[in-house]
Design a protein around this motif. Structure first.
Motif, PDB file in Angstrom:
ATOM      1  N   ALA A  88       0.774  -1.184   0.044  1.00  0.00           N
ATOM      2  CA  ALA A  88       0.126  -0.119   0.036  1.00  0.00           C
ATOM      3  C   ALA A  88       0.848   1.494  -0.089  1.00  0.00           C
ATOM      4  O   ALA A  88       0.262   2.440  -0.444  1.00  0.00           O
ATOM      5  N   ARG A  89       1.991   1.334   0.450  1.00  0.00           N
ATOM      6  CA  ARG A  89       3.047   2.295   0.657  1.00  0.00           C
ATOM      7  C   ARG A  89       3.760   2.704  -0.647  1.00  0.00           C
ATOM      8  O   ARG A  89       4.388   3.841  -0.730  1.00  0.00           O
ATOM      9  N   VAL A  90       3.836   1.801  -1.746  1.00  0.00           N
ATOM     10  CA  VAL A  90       4.653   2.075  -2.998  1.00  0.00           C
ATOM     11  C   VAL A  90       3.826   2.901  -3.864  1.00  0.00           C
ATOM     12  O   VAL A  90       2.675   2.990  -3.913  1.00  0.00           O
ATOM     13  N   HIS A  91       4.591   3.757  -4.604  1.00  0.00           N
ATOM     14  CA  HIS A  91       3.757   4.543  -5.481  1.00  0.00           C
ATOM     15  C   HIS A  91       3.646   3.612  -6.972  1.00  0.00           C
ATOM     16  O   HIS A  91       4.051   2.638  -7.050  1.00  0.00           O
ATOM     17  N   ALA A  92       2.618   4.384  -7.743  1.00  0.00           N
ATOM     18  CA  ALA A  92       2.230   4.058  -8.884  1.00  0.00           C
ATOM     19  C   ALA A  92       3.560   3.762  -9.934  1.00  0.00           C
ATOM     20  O   ALA A  92       4.128   4.289  -9.908  1.00  0.00           O
ATOM     21  N   GLY A  93       3.623   2.600 -10.514  1.00  0.00           N
ATOM     22  CA  GLY A  93       4.753   2.331 -11.201  1.00  0.00           C
ATOM     23  C   GLY A  93       5.804   1.498 -10.646  1.00  0.00           C
ATOM     24  O   GLY A  93       6.835   1.275 -11.352  1.00  0.00           O
ATOM     25  N   ALA A  94       5.671   1.121  -9.551  1.00  0.00           N
ATOM     26  CA  ALA A  94       6.859   0.450  -8.544  1.00  0.00           C
ATOM     27  C   ALA A  94       6.887  -0.895  -8.963  1.00  0.00           C
ATOM     28  O   ALA A  94       6.194  -1.422  -9.622  1.00  0.00           O
ATOM     29  N   SER A  95       8.014  -1.447  -8.840  1.00  0.00           N
ATOM     30  CA  SER A  95       8.321  -2.826  -9.039  1.00  0.00           C
ATOM     31  C   SER A  95       8.170  -3.694  -7.870  1.00  0.00           C
ATOM     32  O   SER A  95       8.810  -3.292  -6.733  1.00  0.00           O
ATOM     33  N   VAL A  96       7.692  -4.810  -7.690  1.00  0.00           N
ATOM     34  CA  VAL A  96       7.215  -5.567  -6.452  1.00  0.00           C
ATOM     35  C   VAL A  96       7.789  -6.819  -6.729  1.00  0.00           C
ATOM     36  O   VAL A  96       7.403  -7.866  -7.424  1.00  0.00           O
ATOM     37  N   PHE A  97       8.826  -7.232  -6.056  1.00  0.00           N
ATOM     38  CA  PHE A  97       9.090  -8.793  -5.883  1.00  0.00           C
ATOM     39  C   PHE A  97       8.588  -9.186  -4.679  1.00  0.00           C
ATOM     40  O   PHE A  97       8.756  -8.927  -3.662  1.00  0.00           O
ATOM     41  N   TYR A  98       8.084 -10.660  -4.867  1.00  0.00           N
ATOM     42  CA  TYR A  98       7.584 -11.106  -3.459  1.00  0.00           C
ATOM     43  C   TYR A  98       7.477 -12.581  -3.551  1.00  0.00           C
ATOM     44  O   TYR A  98       7.699 -13.354  -4.616  1.00  0.00           O
ATOM     45  N   ASN A  99       7.594 -13.076  -2.315  1.00  0.00           N
ATOM     46  CA  ASN A  99       7.493 -14.706  -2.020  1.00  0.00           C
ATOM     47  C   ASN A  99       6.347 -15.127  -2.402  1.00  0.00           C
ATOM     48  O   ASN A  99       5.351 -15.069  -1.770  1.00  0.00           O
ATOM     49  N   ALA A 100       6.248 -15.615  -3.473  1.00  0.00           N
ATOM     50  CA  ALA A 100       4.811 -15.945  -4.053  1.00  0.00           C
ATOM     51  C   ALA A 100       4.355 -17.330  -3.315  1.00  0.00           C
ATOM     52  O   ALA A 100       3.128 -17.824  -3.642  1.00  0.00           O
ATOM     53  N   ASP A 101       5.210 -17.949  -2.660  1.00  0.00           N
ATOM     54  CA  ASP A 101       4.559 -19.173  -2.069  1.00  0.00           C
ATOM     55  C   ASP A 101       3.990 -18.859  -0.769  1.00  0.00           C
ATOM     56  O   ASP A 101       3.296 -19.796  -0.165  1.00  0.00           O
ATOM     57  N   LEU A 102       4.199 -17.658  -0.193  1.00  0.00           N
ATOM     58  CA  LEU A 102       3.494 -17.100   1.059  1.00  0.00           C
ATOM     59  C   LEU A 102       2.506 -15.969   0.862  1.00  0.00           C
ATOM     60  O   LEU A 102       1.717 -15.621   1.694  1.00  0.00           O
ATOM     61  N   ILE A 103       2.669 -15.212  -0.252  1.00  0.00           N
ATOM     62  CA  ILE A 103       1.822 -14.054  -0.339  1.00  0.00           C
ATOM     63  C   ILE A 103       1.293 -13.894  -1.681  1.00  0.00           C
ATOM     64  O   ILE A 103       1.373 -14.358  -2.659  1.00  0.00           O
ATOM     65  N   ARG A 104      -0.227 -13.347  -1.586  1.00  0.00           N
ATOM     66  CA  ARG A 104      -1.201 -13.262  -2.659  1.00  0.00           C
ATOM     67  C   ARG A 104      -1.710 -12.017  -2.483  1.00  0.00           C
ATOM     68  O   ARG A 104      -1.946 -11.422  -1.397  1.00  0.00           O
ATOM     69  N   PHE A 105      -1.779 -11.374  -3.687  1.00  0.00           N
ATOM     70  CA  PHE A 105      -2.394  -9.992  -3.858  1.00  0.00           C
ATOM     71  C   PHE A 105      -3.739 -10.031  -4.747  1.00  0.00           C
ATOM     72  O   PHE A 105      -3.879 -10.728  -5.415  1.00  0.00           O
ATOM     73  N   ASN A 106      -4.663  -9.077  -4.060  1.00  0.00           N
ATOM     74  CA  ASN A 106      -6.079  -8.884  -4.935  1.00  0.00           C
ATOM     75  C   ASN A 106      -5.516  -7.920  -5.882  1.00  0.00           C
ATOM     76  O   ASN A 106      -4.776  -6.927  -5.628  1.00  0.00           O
ATOM     77  N   LYS A 107      -6.063  -7.865  -7.020  1.00  0.00           N
ATOM     78  CA  LYS A 107      -6.167  -6.576  -8.256  1.00  0.00           C
ATOM     79  C   LYS A 107      -6.401  -5.445  -7.453  1.00  0.00           C
ATOM     80  O   LYS A 107      -5.713  -4.494  -8.030  1.00  0.00           O
ATOM     81  N   GLU A 108      -7.334  -5.337  -6.544  1.00  0.00           N
ATOM     82  CA  GLU A 108      -7.359  -3.909  -5.931  1.00  0.00           C
ATOM     83  C   GLU A 108      -6.636  -3.367  -5.550  1.00  0.00           C
ATOM     84  O   GLU A 108      -6.398  -2.046  -5.173  1.00  0.00           O
ATOM     85  N   GLU A 109      -5.485  -3.898  -4.833  1.00  0.00           N
ATOM     86  CA  GLU A 109      -4.391  -3.682  -4.003  1.00  0.00           C
ATOM     87  C   GLU A 109      -3.313  -2.931  -5.115  1.00  0.00           C
ATOM     88  O   GLU A 109      -2.606  -2.156  -4.510  1.00  0.00           O
ATOM     89  N   LEU A 110      -3.349  -3.531  -6.294  1.00  0.00           N
ATOM     90  CA  LEU A 110      -2.273  -3.016  -7.114  1.00  0.00           C
ATOM     91  C   LEU A 110      -2.407  -1.615  -7.711  1.00  0.00           C
ATOM     92  O   LEU A 110      -3.454  -1.440  -8.156  1.00  0.00           O
ATOM     93  N   LYS A 111      -1.546  -0.711  -7.616  1.00  0.00           N
ATOM     94  CA  LYS A 111      -1.686   0.513  -8.114  1.00  0.00           C
ATOM     95  C   LYS A 111      -1.282   0.599  -9.520  1.00  0.00           C
ATOM     96  O   LYS A 111      -0.608  -0.166 -10.146  1.00  0.00           O
ATOM     97  N   SER A 112      -1.651   1.471 -10.096  1.00  0.00           N
ATOM     98  CA  SER A 112      -1.446   1.631 -11.832  1.00  0.00           C
ATOM     99  C   SER A 112      -0.122   1.418 -12.153  1.00  0.00           C
ATOM    100  O   SER A 112       0.858   2.239 -11.430  1.00  0.00           O
ATOM    101  N   GLY A 113       0.313   0.454 -12.963  1.00  0.00           N
ATOM    102  CA  GLY A 113       1.428   0.467 -13.403  1.00  0.00           C
ATOM    103  C   GLY A 113       2.596  -0.412 -12.417  1.00  0.00           C
ATOM    104  O   GLY A 113       3.682  -0.469 -12.957  1.00  0.00           O
ATOM    105  N   THR A 114       1.906  -1.005 -11.663  1.00  0.00           N
ATOM    106  CA  THR A 114       2.814  -1.707 -10.655  1.00  0.00           C
ATOM    107  C   THR A 114       3.384  -3.232 -11.436  1.00  0.00           C
ATOM    108  O   THR A 114       2.657  -3.695 -12.273  1.00  0.00           O
ATOM    109  N   VAL A 115       4.546  -3.284 -11.513  1.00  0.00           N
ATOM    110  CA  VAL A 115       5.243  -4.281 -11.999  1.00  0.00           C
ATOM    111  C   VAL A 115       5.357  -5.549 -11.027  1.00  0.00           C
ATOM    112  O   VAL A 115       6.215  -5.161  -9.787  1.00  0.00           O
TER     113      VAL A 115
END
Length: 596
Positions: A88-115
């Protein structure tokens, strides 16, 4: 995709304390440094031993700024407990690496242009044979992924790992394996979709990575300190521990005999008592502590001030009051140290802004303590003391120690009488002798009670006031010896800024950003304030004092010591525990100036 952004962005890694993240983040930071990229790193860690969230932020910039940005361009989310909040703190267009085995995101959480870059860290970690090391090596996997996508030099990464785990072949092999797992996965499965790039540079020529506590320790040793008495307290403990290591190396004879003493006392009061005893005996002695320790030392600090005994105290400031936030930074002890102890006291404070200045000011502190026969505080903070900084190589001055007004056997032969508190030269600094001086005039008693010029007990009001006035005059005389402030910016401007310590780095960057706004800047490096500080205040219509505490403590001292200018001062304060940023200072400054 728009034009690439090279060496000018921020990375934040979110993990849990105790999972080996400090090691992996250090590998990443040092590798960028060795690639010649201007880099700054801050470890934002909790005060528990294991389990709570921790963040590590790396900023790269062409000029190598040593303060963080408020927004991050690349985030690495390894901790599911904070992942959604971090996202929630990252700005639009930021790049996000994440541990996909433990973390799931909803589309609503993603800001415009998030990679998004999904890393199956748990699955990859299963390839690490040693089950005990898997938890600690998971974080090296994301270092490998970052290396693959952003072209971090692999040979450099390998050399850093080899240096970091020197003489531990198994650890080197395990870390290289985890690094390779991340590189292989990212190379084969992740398509780079952002504009951030690393490119080798030449910013770090003749520079080193060092933390402030290590620099303070080295400065103390080069400044002639041979006695250290301390009690463990975050964030100063590593300073004393480092001194113990270096003293054993540099202050031990060829026959193995130690030429130093380092004592872990039963509490802070005992530690400063030992320092005062050593100072009376003529030894250069110090202690290192933080705000709560200063509170406990107050009675003995008053003794050293009134009895006039040299002592050096390093205060690595943290958030207070009470236990406060032990692993967060602040500049909250300025007033406490400036007037430590009961009654009328005034102490000398030094404000280093970097490891290099920590090294230099520690040496200066011992000269000042001896010259003035008083307590000298070196006001570091957690950010400076415990974080790694990129700074110039340390330079040792060959100048002789200033031991001040000490009378030996020959000098005592030439004086008609010796009085420990006799102001012979009318400079408010008295002569002293050292225990063991072979002369009948050489002995004297210290007095923490009322005393006359010959250290005899007295309750005379006139003598007490005379002593106190002399002590005040002596404190004022420190203005001739303390480090001078540094002026920059536009000297003819009527709008000024004052900062000190680590806050300097944010202000220096702001001056680079707002060159069209006429500003001049004075970095205060010591208290008492020199004439240059008063001249600066007099020359301004407005003075913004930038500091990291709630009450504007340096501003209060300026208002007291430079009367008649209170209406000029404005405060810019950041005191939540994280290091102040140029973004914050610029925003607050423009708000005050009406340019935002």
């Amino acid at each position: 995709m728009s034009a690439p952004i090279i060496n000018d962005f921020s990375i934040r890694v979110a993990t849990a304390n105790g999972t080996g993240s400090q090691s992996s983040n250090t590998i990443l930071f040092k590798s960028l440094f060795r690639m010649g990229i201007g880099v700054c790193a801050k470890n934002l860690f909790p005060s528990n031993i294991q389990g709570l969230p921790t963040w590590f932020q790396i900023r790269v910039s062409p000029k190598g700024y040593q303060n963080l940005r408020e927004e991050d361009d690349i985030v690495v989310l390894m901790n599911p407990e904070t992942a959604h909040e971090d996202l929630a703190r990252v700005h639009a267009g930021a790049s996000v690496f994440y541990n996909a085995d433990l973390i799931r995101f909803n589309k609503e959480e993603l800001k415009s242009g998030t990679v998004l870059y999904a890393l199956p860290v748990e699955e990859l970690a299963k390839k690490i044979v040693d089950a005990k090391l898997r938890t600690l090596l998971k974080n090296v996997i994301y270092v490998g992924a970052l290396a693959a996508l952003y072209k971090i030099d692999k040979e450099t990464l390998v050399s850093v790992i080899q240096d970091q785990f020197k003489n531990k072949a198994a650890a080197v092999s395990a870390n290289l394996h985890a690094l390779e797992l991340g590189i292989e996965f990212a190379s084969e499965n992740l398509k780079k979709a952002d504009k951030y790039e690393f490119k080798k540079g030449t910013v770090n020529t003749d520079k080193i990575i060092i933390d402030g506590n290590t620099a303070c320790a080295l400065g103390a040793i080069y400044g002639g300190c041979t006695v250290v008495a301390w009690y463990p307290i975050t964030p100063s403990s590593s300073l004393a521990e480092t001194m113990e290591s270096y003293l054993a190396q540099f202050r031990t004879d060829s026959d193995g005999k130690a030429k130093y003493a380092i004592v872990q006392a039963e509490d802070e009061l005992a530690s400063i008592g030992m320092v005062i005893g050593a100072g009376w005996a003529g030894v250069r002695a110090m202690t290192a502590t933080s705000g709560p320790g200063i509170s406990l030392m107050n009675e003995f600090i008053g003794l050293a001030y009134y009895a006039e005994v040299p002592a050096v105290i390093v205060d690595v400031q943290r958030v207070g009051p009470s236990t406060g936030l032990p692993t967060r930074t602040q500049q909250g002890d300025i007033l406490e140290c400036a007037q430590a102890s009961h009654g009328d006291t005034k102490h000398v404070l030094l404000f280093p802004s970097s490891p290099g200045e920590s090294f230099e000011m520690m040496q200066a502190a011992f000269d000042l303590a001896d010259r003035l026969q008083t307590v000298v505080f070196v006001m570091s903070d957690l950010d400076l003391g415990m974080n790694s900084w990129v700074d110039q190589e340390l330079n040792y001055s060959e100048k002789k120690f200033d031991r001040g007004k000490v009378l030996g056997e020959k000098q005592l032969d030439q004086v008609k009488q010796f009085g420990r508190y006799l102001d012979v030269d009318k400079d408010s600094i008295c002569y002293r002798t050292l225990p063991g001086t072979n002369h009948i005039k050489g002995a004297y008693f210290l007095r923490g009670t009322g005393h006359d010029e010959f250290s005899r007990y007295t309750e005379s009001p006139e003598m007490f006031m005379k002593n106190m006035e002399r002590l005040l005059n002596k404190w004022h005389s420190a203005k001739r010896f303390v480090p001078e402030p540094i002026l920059s910016g536009q000297p003819k401007s009527k709008v000024g800024m004052i900062a000190y310590g680590t806050t300097h780095h944010a202000v220096a960057e702001v001056l680079d950003r707002v060159k069209s706004t006429p500003l001049k800047y004075l970095r205060v490096r010591a208290y008492p304030f020199t004439a240059d500080v008063e001249d600066f205040v007099r020359s301004c219509d407005r003075v913004f004092v930038v500091e990291q505490n709630r009450d504007g403590q340096l501003r209060q001292l300026l208002e007291i010591d430079i009367p008649g200018h209170q209406q000029k001062f404005r405060s810019i304060k950041c005191y939540g525990g994280f290091p102040i940023s140029a973004d914050f200072v610029q925003r607050e400054l423009e708000k005050e100036l009406g340019t935002r």
